[in-house]
Design an enzyme around this catalytic site. Structure first.
Site, PDB file in Angstrom:
ATOM      1  N   VAL A 134       9.456 -37.218  49.981  1.00  0.00           N
ATOM      2  CA  VAL A 134      10.524 -38.059  49.414  1.00  0.00           C
ATOM      3  C   VAL A 134      11.621 -38.784  48.886  1.00  0.00           C
ATOM      4  O   VAL A 134      11.346 -38.049  47.511  1.00  0.00           O
ATOM      5  CB  VAL A 134       9.037 -39.577  49.521  1.00  0.00           C
ATOM      6  CG1 VAL A 134      10.072 -41.057  49.113  1.00  0.00           C
ATOM      7  CG2 VAL A 134       8.527 -39.641  50.658  1.00  0.00           C
ATOM      8  N   LYS A 135      12.806 -39.075  49.108  1.00  0.00           N
ATOM      9  CA  LYS A 135      13.664 -39.142  48.498  1.00  0.00           C
ATOM     10  C   LYS A 135      14.031 -40.498  47.971  1.00  0.00           C
ATOM     11  O   LYS A 135      13.511 -41.864  48.908  1.00  0.00           O
ATOM     12  CB  LYS A 135      15.108 -38.927  49.031  1.00  0.00           C
ATOM     13  CG  LYS A 135      16.203 -37.075  49.143  1.00  0.00           C
ATOM     14  CD  LYS A 135      16.921 -37.330  49.894  1.00  0.00           C
ATOM     15  CE  LYS A 135      17.813 -36.753  49.510  1.00  0.00           C
ATOM     16  NZ  LYS A 135      18.838 -35.790  50.681  1.00  0.00           N
ATOM     17  N   ILE A 136      14.363 -40.667  46.736  1.00  0.00           N
ATOM     18  CA  ILE A 136      14.508 -41.878  45.819  1.00  0.00           C
ATOM     19  C   ILE A 136      15.477 -41.704  45.034  1.00  0.00           C
ATOM     20  O   ILE A 136      15.387 -40.553  44.166  1.00  0.00           O
ATOM     21  CB  ILE A 136      12.958 -42.192  44.964  1.00  0.00           C
ATOM     22  CG1 ILE A 136      11.875 -42.299  46.304  1.00  0.00           C
ATOM     23  CG2 ILE A 136      13.737 -43.445  44.455  1.00  0.00           C
ATOM     24  CD1 ILE A 136      10.893 -42.972  45.157  1.00  0.00           C
TER      25      ILE A 136
END
Length: 220
Positions: free
Chosen positions: A82-84
């Protein structure tokens, strides 16, 4: 240093995986929009790329919504990362959601890092990967090679295991310059990967070999 493909185009991903040239995929909302990629296509990318990691970015701006969205994205497949973004458009750090998602056992790619400090803070918060955007660092007069090298030093001294991704690579020559920095991963577009694989003298030499082989076979 491993090479990842920066793309949300399933055909590009299939091509470069078949060439055994990449060890992961990174996507972002801009790439997904350009490729007209919906959730089902992203799920197919995740499935097709397994066991290699595929980074998929949250769209939410609010911390608790990011956490809920991260859970949904991780349902796409166990190789989902998951890219944040490390910081929001208003300058507020996203360290809390990075930490909250990480403690759920979901790997986080803290993206849009431009400085050693941002990468270090994201790693302290629990990010599995910290993404330095080389092209944007260079646009501001900085050195992406220097930032990557200092980030590796900082993470090592802090005893942090986060891997360094260098993305937004806009010319193939940067790949070789990044190797001594200790960066773990370099993400490249299909266009830059193609340029990395190519060289005009390699093509010319191959042509000479083929012509010699043809002439030899005709005279035999």
């Amino acid at each position: 240093m491993r090479l990842f493909l920066d793309s949300a185009n399933l055909d590009e991903i299939r091509t470069w995986l078949a060439r055994r040239a990449i060890r992961g995929v990174t996507t972002n909302p801009i790439l997904a929009k350009q490729a007209h990629t919906d959730r089902s296509t992203i799920q197919e990318i995740v499935r097709f790329s397994a066991p290699y990691p595929v980074s998929v970015q949250v769209h939410s701006r609010v911390a608790n919504e990011m956490t809920n969205e991260a859970k949904s994205l991780f349902d796409l497949g166990s190789n989902t990362v998951v890219k944040i973004p490390v910081v929001g458009p208003d300058g507020s750090p996203n360290l809390e959601p990075i930490h909250a998602v990480s403690v759920l056992g979901i790997p986080v790619n803290a993206t849009a890092c431009m400085t050693v400090g941002q990468a270090l803070l994201a790693a302290y918060a629990g990010a599995r990967y910290v993404s330095l955007l080389a092209g944007r660092i260079e646009e501001e007069g900085g050195s992406s090679v220097n930032v990557a090298h200092l980030t590796r030093t900082a993470l090592t001294q802090a005893g942090l295991e986060a891997e360094i991704i260098v993305g937004s690579v806009r010319e193939p020559g940067l790949v070789a310059r990044l190797i001594p920095t200790g960066a773990d991963i370099c993400t490249l577009s299909a266009d830059i990967l193609g340029k990395l694989a190519d060289h005009r003298y390699s093509r010319a030499t191959a042509e000479q070999f083929y012509r010699a082989a043809e002439t030899h076979s005709q005279s035999a």
